[in-house]
Design a protein around this motif. Structure first.
Motif, PDB file in Angstrom:
ATOM      1  N   LEU A 230       0.822  -1.213   0.000  1.00 60.69           N
ATOM      2  CA  LEU A 230       0.000   0.000   0.000  1.00 60.69           C
ATOM      3  C   LEU A 230       0.856   1.262   0.000  1.00 60.69           C
ATOM      4  O   LEU A 230       0.593   2.193  -0.764  1.00 60.69           O
ATOM      5  N   SER A 231       1.877   1.307   0.844  1.00 53.52           N
ATOM      6  CA  SER A 231       2.707   2.509   0.895  1.00 53.52           C
ATOM      7  C   SER A 231       3.485   2.665  -0.409  1.00 53.52           C
ATOM      8  O   SER A 231       3.732   3.776  -0.866  1.00 53.52           O
TER       9      SER A 231
ATOM     10  N   THR B 193      -6.580   5.192  -5.444  1.00 54.39           N
ATOM     11  CA  THR B 193      -7.176   4.171  -4.569  1.00 54.39           C
ATOM     12  C   THR B 193      -7.506   2.918  -5.363  1.00 54.39           C
ATOM     13  O   THR B 193      -7.229   1.797  -4.924  1.00 54.39           O
TER      14      THR B 193
ATOM     15  N   ALA C 250      -4.336   1.036  -6.178  1.00 56.88           N
ATOM     16  CA  ALA C 250      -3.770   0.368  -5.003  1.00 56.88           C
ATOM     17  C   ALA C 250      -4.530  -0.924  -4.709  1.00 56.88           C
ATOM     18  O   ALA C 250      -3.935  -1.975  -4.463  1.00 56.88           O
ATOM     19  N   ILE C 251      -5.877  -0.851  -4.745  1.00 56.60           N
ATOM     20  CA  ILE C 251      -6.683  -2.046  -4.489  1.00 56.60           C
ATOM     21  C   ILE C 251      -6.464  -3.063  -5.600  1.00 56.60           C
ATOM     22  O   ILE C 251      -6.401  -4.275  -5.353  1.00 56.60           O
TER      23      ILE C 251
ATOM     24  N   MET D 241      -3.266  -4.902  -4.806  1.00 54.24           N
ATOM     25  CA  MET D 241      -3.415  -5.859  -3.703  1.00 54.24           C
ATOM     26  C   MET D 241      -4.216  -7.061  -4.161  1.00 54.24           C
ATOM     27  O   MET D 241      -3.926  -8.203  -3.780  1.00 54.24           O
TER      28      MET D 241
END
Lengths: 155, 145
Positions: free
Chosen positions: A146-147, B28, B31-32, B35
């Motif tokens: 995330l960072s 956002t 980023a998701i 992941m």
């Protein structure tokens, strides 16, 4: 320290990478592949420690299975990461997200190495302890991801 | 309506505009998306390692599948949703981008590979479920993925 970093950033290799969108994209993809191997391996290990998956197998078996993939993923991520960093290192080291990512990376690496070595040696600890270790590992490694994303996307 | 026209239309919808213009929306989502990649592809790597007979040989293939793949499917779902949302903001650019076309084709091929495995190769699984080293068709499926 800063003059050393400035020299790295001005080097031929760094400028070549920084000026080539193709090189940067390829290195970014390689970085993602590395993190998939690394975080994917740590994900399964963490889930096993939390008692969520593959409970029928001993923790030592499940956590040691991805060892090679995790090491390869880590090496690939670090190598590609260093190359990606070179063209922008003087700005990066002053960026809060990047600093956070590096701190989390070191903590996650040390933490996982310690925990997994203990388990491999048969010193597993209580189920509660393993669950805490699993959750912490997950939070640390996903924190790195995330960072890293925040660093790149919110530059 | 041609595909390009459809892409242009999508970019003009409220969602497309939000993804392109909001300060937080795009980062956002990316980023998701990343992941989701770690979860989905990371888990599939594990299952492939089992199919290749390289890892976790003590567990039957079906057990590894049932325990790990729900997480992989969750990851794929997250990637599909975030990827689609990201696309609404960049549909026209993606349409013309060779690398995106390669990525989309590879995704389709990966899906076909999984489909072939499930409908054809997996049928004989009762014979080789326990085997440390599954037969060639299964190992090929893992390699192709």
């Amino acid at each position: 320290m800063l003059t050393f970093l400035a020299r790295v950033q001005a080097s031929g290799l760094a400028t070549t990478i920084g000026q080539s969108q193709m090189l940067t994209s390829v290195l970014s993809s390689v970085h993602l592949i590395g993190l998939t191997l690394l975080v994917g391996g740590m994900l399964v290990s963490s889930l096993r420690l939390m008692g969520v998956v593959l409970k029928s197998r001993p923790a030592s078996e499940v956590t040691s299975a991805p060892r090679r993939a995790v090491v390869v993923g880590l090496c690939v991520s670090v190598a590609s990461g260093l190359l990606l960093l070179a063209p922008r290192v003087t700005n990066a080291v002053q960026n809060g997200f990047f600093q956070l990512k590096m701190i989390l990376l070191v903590v996650a690496g040390l933490f996982s190495f310690t925990v997994l070595r203990q388990i491999a040696q048969g010193r597993e600890g209580s189920p509660f302890q393993m669950r805490v270790e699993g959750v912490l590992g997950l939070l640390l490694w996903f924190g790195v991801v995330l960072s890293g994303a925040a660093f790149i996307l919110l530059e | 309506m041609s595909l390009l026209n459809f892409c242009t239309w999508v970019e003009g919808t409220p969602i497309g505009l939000f993804v392109r213009e909001s300060l937080w929306g795009f980062p956002t989502l990316v980023a998701i998306h990343i992941m989701g990649l770690a979860v989905s592809a990371g888990m599939v790597v594990w299952f492939d390692l089992r199919l290749l007979g390289w890892s976790m040989r003590g567990s039957p293939v079906s057990v590894v599948y049932r325990q790990l793949m729900p997480w992989a499917f969750g990851g794929f779902f997250v990637m599909f949703v975030t990827g689609s949302l990201l696309l609404t903001g960049a549909a026209v650019a993606a349409y013309g981008n060779l690398y995106f076309r390669v990525k989309a084709s590879a995704l389709v091929l990966a899906g076909v590979n999984a489909l072939v495995y499930h409908t054809v190769t997996e049928r004989g699984i009762r014979d080789w479920n326990e085997a440390a080293r599954p037969p060639l068709p299964a190992r090929l499926a893992a390699g192709r993925y």
